[in-house]
Design an enzyme around this catalytic site. Structure first.
Site, mmCIF file in Angstrom:
data_model
loop_
_atom_site.group_PDB
_atom_site.id
_atom_site.type_symbol
_atom_site.label_atom_id
_atom_site.label_comp_id
_atom_site.label_asym_id
_atom_site.label_seq_id
_atom_site.Cartn_x
_atom_site.Cartn_y
_atom_site.Cartn_z
ATOM 1 N N GLU A 49 -1.398 -5.346 5.562
ATOM 2 C CA GLU A 49 -2.203 -5.485 6.795
ATOM 3 C C GLU A 49 -2.997 -4.217 7.111
ATOM 4 O OE1 GLU A 49 0.989 -4.944 6.716
ATOM 5 O OE2 GLU A 49 1.522 -3.511 8.290
ATOM 6 N N HIS B 215 2.597 -2.612 3.041
ATOM 7 C CA HIS B 215 1.894 -3.022 4.263
ATOM 8 C C HIS B 215 0.448 -3.446 3.985
ATOM 9 C CE1 HIS B 215 4.898 -2.104 7.338
ATOM 10 N NE2 HIS B 215 5.293 -1.147 6.525
ATOM 11 N N CYS C 116 7.391 -5.997 4.786
ATOM 12 C CA CYS C 116 8.310 -4.883 5.048
ATOM 13 C C CYS C 116 9.632 -5.375 5.626
ATOM 14 C CB CYS C 116 7.637 -3.833 5.922
ATOM 15 S SG CYS C 116 8.515 -2.247 5.852
#
Ligand code: MN
Length: 230
Positions: A207, A205, A95
């Protein structure tokens, strides 16, 4: 266990968990630690999400939608990105991290997607309660490192659904980097540096999927590169 320097941000837990699940040892760093020391001690670097890179750092004046990052992050992370690339240290950028990496290499950013681009998709989904909510698909270049990693993770590089949440994007791609994924509206969603041990940045994202594993292969590729695999 490979030490992965993770730059401090307001949503650290998922980044840490994703690195741990991939076999890495997270080391949280911030502007108090000199980039030279980070590059000397860490096996790899993870640039995380956050506010906007100040447009003066790529020669522009701020749009009214400018949403600054925490003081000191821009300069620290840009120097860290430069030094990591100079040392060919494995680097994963997420990001804001993609935007930092691109600016560090002399690239520019779309300052505000809704203001500067017409006919675009929504690049915001889910947050804050469902950070894994999918926003749109991305089309990943077939011959890229990212395509191989996504495929290893069991997903289709030609139509991979992502949880992007961003109002900025890469505009002019920085030196030594190439765009390797776009949304169907043309917005750049990933970049990488060919010929490096590992240097990949994604606008979404990964994660947030550490529990379910959709993008675990991305973190495993980072840790594997530190170990000298792949
Ligand atoms: Mn997007």
């Amino acid at each position: 266990m490979p030490v992965i320097a993770i730059v401090r941000c307001s949503k650290l837990p998922d980044y840490e968990a994703a690195v741990r699940r991939a076999g890495g040892d997270p080391w949280i760093v911030d502007p108090a630690t000199a980039p030279a020391d980070i590059v000397a001690r860490a096996g790899g670097v993870l640039l995380t999400g956050g506010g906007d890179v100040h447009p003066s750092l790529y020669g522009e004046t701020p749009h009214p939608a400018f949403d600054p990052a925490e003081p000191g992050r821009d300069e620290h992370e840009i120097e860290l990105a430069r030094r990591a690339m100079d040392a060919d240290l494995p680097l994963l950028a997420i990001c804001r991290g993609v935007q930092v990496l691109n600016v560090a290499r002399g690239g520019t950013l779309v300052q505000d997607i809704p203001a500067h681009l017409t006919g675009v998709l929504s690049h915001k989904a889910g947050a804050p309660h469902e950070p894994w909510a999918l926003a749109h698909e991305v089309w990943i270049e077939r011959d890229s490192v990212l395509a191989r990693i996504v495929e290893e993770g069991g997903q289709d590089p030609d139509r991979c659904q992502v949880n992007s949440r961003h109002h900025q994007a890469v505009q002019r791609v920085g030196e030594g980097l190439v765009a390797v994924a776009t949304a169907p509206d043309g917005v750049i969603e990933a970049i990488e540096a060919p010929g490096r041990r590992f240097c990949v940045g994604v606008q979404w994202h990964p994660e947030n999927f550490y529990r379910t594993g959709e993008f675990r292969s991305l973190f495993e590729a980072l840790v594997g590169a530190v170990r000298g695999l792949g």
